[in-house]
Design a protein around this motif. Structure first.
Motif, short mmCIF file in Angstrom:
data_model
loop_
_atom_site.label_atom_id
_atom_site.label_comp_id
_atom_site.label_asym_id
_atom_site.label_seq_id
_atom_site.Cartn_x
_atom_site.Cartn_y
_atom_site.Cartn_z
N GLY A 104 1.38 -1.17 0.56
CA GLY A 104 0.10 0.63 0.66
C GLY A 104 0.94 1.48 0.34
N ASP A 105 1.44 1.39 -1.05
CA ASP A 105 2.81 2.82 -1.40
C ASP A 105 1.78 3.47 -2.58
OD1 ASP A 105 4.65 4.51 -1.75
OD2 ASP A 105 6.40 2.57 -1.82
N ALA A 106 1.41 4.51 -1.72
CA ALA A 106 -0.25 5.39 -2.60
C ALA A 106 0.54 6.15 -3.85
CB ALA A 106 -0.49 6.58 -1.40
N GLN A 107 1.97 6.84 -3.15
CA GLN A 107 2.35 7.09 -4.13
C GLN A 107 3.17 6.91 -5.52
OE1 GLN A 107 4.19 11.48 -2.43
NE2 GLN A 107 2.50 11.31 -0.31
N ALA A 108 3.71 5.62 -4.71
CA ALA A 108 4.33 5.24 -6.26
C ALA A 108 3.76 4.63 -6.35
CB ALA A 108 5.09 4.00 -5.27
N MET A 109 2.45 4.57 -6.26
CA MET A 109 1.39 3.97 -7.79
C MET A 109 0.72 4.90 -8.07
SD MET A 109 1.07 1.65 -7.62
CE MET A 109 1.08 -0.54 -7.38
N GLY A 110 1.43 6.50 -8.06
CA GLY A 110 0.85 7.93 -8.57
C GLY A 110 0.31 8.33 -7.97
N VAL A 121 -9.83 -0.64 31.24
CA VAL A 121 -8.93 -1.40 30.38
C VAL A 121 -8.41 -0.94 29.40
CG1 VAL A 121 -9.52 -2.18 27.79
CG2 VAL A 121 -11.61 -2.08 29.11
N GLU A 122 -7.38 -1.47 29.64
CA GLU A 122 -5.68 -1.18 28.81
C GLU A 122 -5.67 -0.98 27.22
OE1 GLU A 122 -2.24 -2.70 31.82
OE2 GLU A 122 -4.80 -3.27 32.20
N LEU A 123 -5.47 -0.23 26.90
CA LEU A 123 -5.80 0.76 25.37
C LEU A 123 -4.85 1.47 24.39
CD1 LEU A 123 -7.53 0.30 22.46
CD2 LEU A 123 -8.42 2.92 23.68
N ALA A 124 -3.92 1.16 23.67
CA ALA A 124 -2.53 1.48 22.71
C ALA A 124 -3.58 1.62 21.34
CB ALA A 124 -1.93 0.78 22.74
N SER A 125 -3.30 2.53 20.70
CA SER A 125 -4.01 2.92 19.52
C SER A 125 -3.62 3.40 18.73
CB SER A 125 -5.54 3.42 19.47
OG SER A 125 -5.23 5.07 19.78
N PHE A 126 -2.96 2.84 17.64
CA PHE A 126 -2.01 3.96 16.15
C PHE A 126 -2.96 4.22 15.12
CE2 PHE A 126 -1.42 -0.17 19.03
CZ PHE A 126 -0.15 -0.11 19.48
N HIS A 127 -2.17 5.86 14.69
CA HIS A 127 -2.27 6.08 13.27
C HIS A 127 -0.47 6.15 13.02
CE1 HIS A 127 -4.26 7.96 10.09
NE2 HIS A 127 -5.03 8.82 11.06
N SER A 128 -1.27 6.65 11.83
CA SER A 128 0.22 7.09 10.71
C SER A 128 0.05 7.69 10.00
CB SER A 128 0.31 5.87 10.36
OG SER A 128 1.48 5.23 9.02
N THR A 129 1.11 8.59 9.29
CA THR A 129 1.54 9.26 7.78
C THR A 129 1.31 8.63 6.62
OG1 THR A 129 3.33 9.65 7.57
CG2 THR A 129 2.42 11.44 9.28
N SER A 130 1.44 7.17 6.74
CA SER A 130 0.94 6.36 5.43
C SER A 130 0.17 5.62 5.06
CB SER A 130 1.76 4.62 5.94
OG SER A 130 3.78 5.55 6.73
N LYS A 131 -1.19 6.06 5.42
CA LYS A 131 -2.59 5.81 4.94
C LYS A 131 -3.30 6.42 4.71
CE LYS A 131 -0.52 2.04 4.84
NZ LYS A 131 0.95 1.16 3.61
N GLY A 132 -4.72 6.40 4.64
CA GLY A 132 -5.58 8.25 4.74
C GLY A 132 -5.71 8.48 3.95
N TYR A 133 -5.87 9.83 3.57
CA TYR A 133 -5.80 10.14 1.90
C TYR A 133 -4.49 10.97 2.10
CZ TYR A 133 -5.43 14.10 5.20
OH TYR A 133 -4.81 14.84 6.34
N MET A 134 -3.01 11.01 3.00
CA MET A 134 -2.25 11.33 3.04
C MET A 134 -0.73 10.21 2.17
SD MET A 134 -3.59 11.60 5.88
CE MET A 134 -3.12 10.34 6.67
N GLY A 135 -1.01 9.36 2.72
CA GLY A 135 0.49 8.32 1.45
C GLY A 135 1.50 9.00 1.63
N GLU A 136 1.66 9.44 2.50
CA GLU A 136 3.36 10.12 3.15
C GLU A 136 3.94 8.45 3.51
OE1 GLU A 136 4.62 11.96 1.51
OE2 GLU A 136 3.11 13.65 1.07
N CYS A 137 4.06 7.50 3.34
CA CYS A 137 4.85 6.40 3.68
C CYS A 137 6.02 6.76 4.20
CB CYS A 137 5.14 4.87 3.00
SG CYS A 137 3.43 4.62 2.09
N GLY A 138 6.44 8.18 3.03
CA GLY A 138 8.03 7.51 3.76
C GLY A 138 8.61 8.49 5.01
N TYR A 139 7.99 9.12 4.99
CA TYR A 139 8.02 10.06 6.46
C TYR A 139 7.75 9.48 7.53
CZ TYR A 139 8.43 14.66 3.79
OH TYR A 139 8.46 16.07 2.53
N ARG A 140 7.25 8.27 7.67
CA ARG A 140 7.37 7.44 8.52
C ARG A 140 7.16 7.97 9.76
NH1 ARG A 140 5.78 3.82 7.67
NH2 ARG A 140 6.54 2.56 8.59
#
Length: 523
Positions: free
Chosen positions: A96-102, A331-350
């Motif tokens: 799922g590398d959005a910008q590599a796909m254009g 309840v102990e909870l850890a939730s996660f989000h990222s710049t890589s997906k969504g509408y941003m597709g900024e995978c390389g910034y990590r």
């Protein structure tokens, strides 16, 4: 002449300059001495071998970049050398590398990143004021007003504040504390870190980590690396990959015979399966975690990628708080989000973050200690995460363009999700559940018994054999379902829906043509 004659009488020859100015005679005379000082030795045994290496690392597998991708790289090199193939390019639909796909970057995000990276541009009239405002805020919070400085181990303070404000807005006012926010190198870093702290024990007391099947291979890879116990629970393919709490109960009951189930991992929206969990399902899962005393990990990196009109993203954090203090305080909870997906597709910034709630104060200290070992996540990635959680708002100069670009990306993905589902379901022997969210299709494929036998002869899983043939005959690189896990006797592959529409249509048509020929060949 007399000196030369004397040398000859002593059995020597006159010195003549060698190629680097040394006399040949002196070099020749030194050679035996060198050999005596440094006698030639046989090659010593290597310290690091497959037998001596960390066995947990050897056990790690990551199908998304596994054998099928290595083969794709080999084929690309062959094409570059002019070797003829039935296709002209390899289409890497495996990841799922959005910008590599254009997919084009979001303008506002790149403007702020440019300003942060090269602050001299802050004087340029080419950049909007709202982008400059965000860049200045980020830079002022960095050491030396520079992205090139280390940040605090937990992340830049003002960015953690912005993440907390974003979560509060997203969850309709449910408060978020910046002290519970940890900026990470993509979501993967946060998942790995929290699992490191959770895994302990030996034998039957070893930590069991519950993961969905199909699952994202990061989870099985980290579980192997940490020598934890993988506890599989199966999603219901016949019911659009739904999560059934009775299946969770079965998995926990059976796991207690050989480990201590302590962690429950959820991916919502699903990867690779694309389902979006209902609010009722999330309530059931939270109640189950409360009942069984499980630490919840909610992987929510696709929270912006919801396409089905009758589906909606609900965060585990919001539902947990709405269920009342009995749950929200325990309840102990850890939730996660990222710049890589969504509408941003900024995978390389990590860029990424995790929010951890109800963590014991002493464990918080241990978590920060563990994070401090790697100093800090990339500050450029932290800045990118800030722009995701602090985008333009109505009234700001960049709002209209930002909204237009965001809706264009998400609208395009929704159309491609429906296109993929519809076209796959027109192919005999392929069935694809509705793609409610995320960026992938995970269709089920029928593989005839003769093809299964051929795969066994090649010492391959049947779906790996299928995907290899698909790659070799069409240039399309997808990942076999066996890399994600699947019920015994079923076969799938994961394919991203990210290629541009026309290229996606070509990919889907090639898969259709290949599958029909495959069935004919092995009928």
């Amino acid at each position: 002449m007399q000196r030369a004659a004397a040398l000859v009488r002593r059995g020597c020859s006159p010195r003549t300059p060698g190629p680097w100015g040394r006399s040949r005679s002196s070099a020749a005379a030194e050679a035996p001495a060198v050999l005596k000082v440094r006698p030639e030795r046989g090659r010593r045994e290597r310290i690091l071998t497959l037998e001596s290496m960390n066995p947990q690392v050897k056990a790690v597998e990551y199908a998304v970049r596994g054998p099928i991708v290595l083969k794709a790289g080999e084929i690309e090199l062959e094409l570059q050398r002019g070797i003829k193939k039935p296709f002209t390019e390899v289409i890497r639909a495996n990841i799922g590398d959005a910008q590599a796909m254009g997919q084009q970057p979001i303008t506002f995000l790149r403007q702020v990143m440019a300003l942060c990276t090269y602050p001299n541009l802050l004087d340029s009239p080419s950049f909007p004021e709202d982008a400059k405002k965000r860049a200045r805020r980020i830079l002022q919070a960095c050491g030396g007003n520079s992205l090139g400085s280390y940040s605090a181990s937990q992340g830049v303070n003002c960015i953690r504040e912005d993440v907390a404000a974003y979560i509060t807005r997203r969850d309709g006012g449910v408060p978020a504390d910046p002290d519970n926010i940890y900026l990470t190198t993509g979501a993967s870093d946060g998942i790995t870190t929290i699992l490191k702290i959770l895994v302990s024990g030996d034998g039957k007391s070893r930590t069991g980590v519950m993961i969905s099947v199909p699952q994202y291979p990061l989870y099985s890879a980290v579980i192997s690396e940490l020598d934890a116990i993988q506890v599989n629970y199966y999603l219901d393919e016949e019911n659009c990959w739904a999560l059934n709490v009775n299946e969770l109960r079965r998995a926990v009951r059976e796991a207690k015979d050989h480990c201590d189930p302590k962690v429950l991992c959820i991916i919502n929206p699903g990867n690779p399966t694309g389902q979006v969990q209902s609010r009722k399902c999330i309530e059931d899962v939270i109640h189950f975690a409360w009942e069984e005393k499980l630490f919840l990990l909610a992987d929510e990196v696709y929270q912006d990628n919801v396409y089905s009109p009758d589906c909606r993203f609900h965060s585990f954090k919001k539902v947990l708080y709405e269920m009342g203090p009995e749950y929200s305080s325990n309840v102990e909870l850890a939730s996660f989000h990222s710049t890589s997906k969504g509408y941003m597709g900024e995978c390389g910034y990590r860029g990424g973050y995790m929010e951890v709630i109800n963590l014991h104060p002493e464990i918080k200290g241990q978590l920060v200690k563990l994070l401090s070992v790697r100093l800090c996540p990339p500050v450029s990635g932290q800045a990118a995460m800030d722009i995701v959680v602090n985008p333009p708002v109505p009234g700001e100069e960049s709002f209209e363009q930002f909204s237009r670009e965001k809706e264009s990306v998400l609208g395009d993905l929704a159309r491609k999700a429906k296109l993929t589902e519809d076209l796959f379901n027109q192919v005999p022997g392929i069935h694809c559940n509705p793609l409610q969210g995320s960026m992938y299709a995970f269709p089920r494929v029928f593989i005839p018994p003769k093809a299964v036998e051929a795969a066994q002869a090649h010492k391959m899983a049947p779906d790996m054999f299928y995907c290899m043939k698909l790659l070799e005959e069409t240039g399309i690189c997808v990942v076999p379902g066996s890399g994600f896990g699947q019920r015994e006797g079923t076969y799938h592959f994961r394919m991203t829906i990210l290629p541009p529409v026309e290229k996606l249509k070509t990919v889907l048509q090639k898969v259709k043509d290949f599958h029909v020929k495959f069935l004919e060949k092995y009928a």
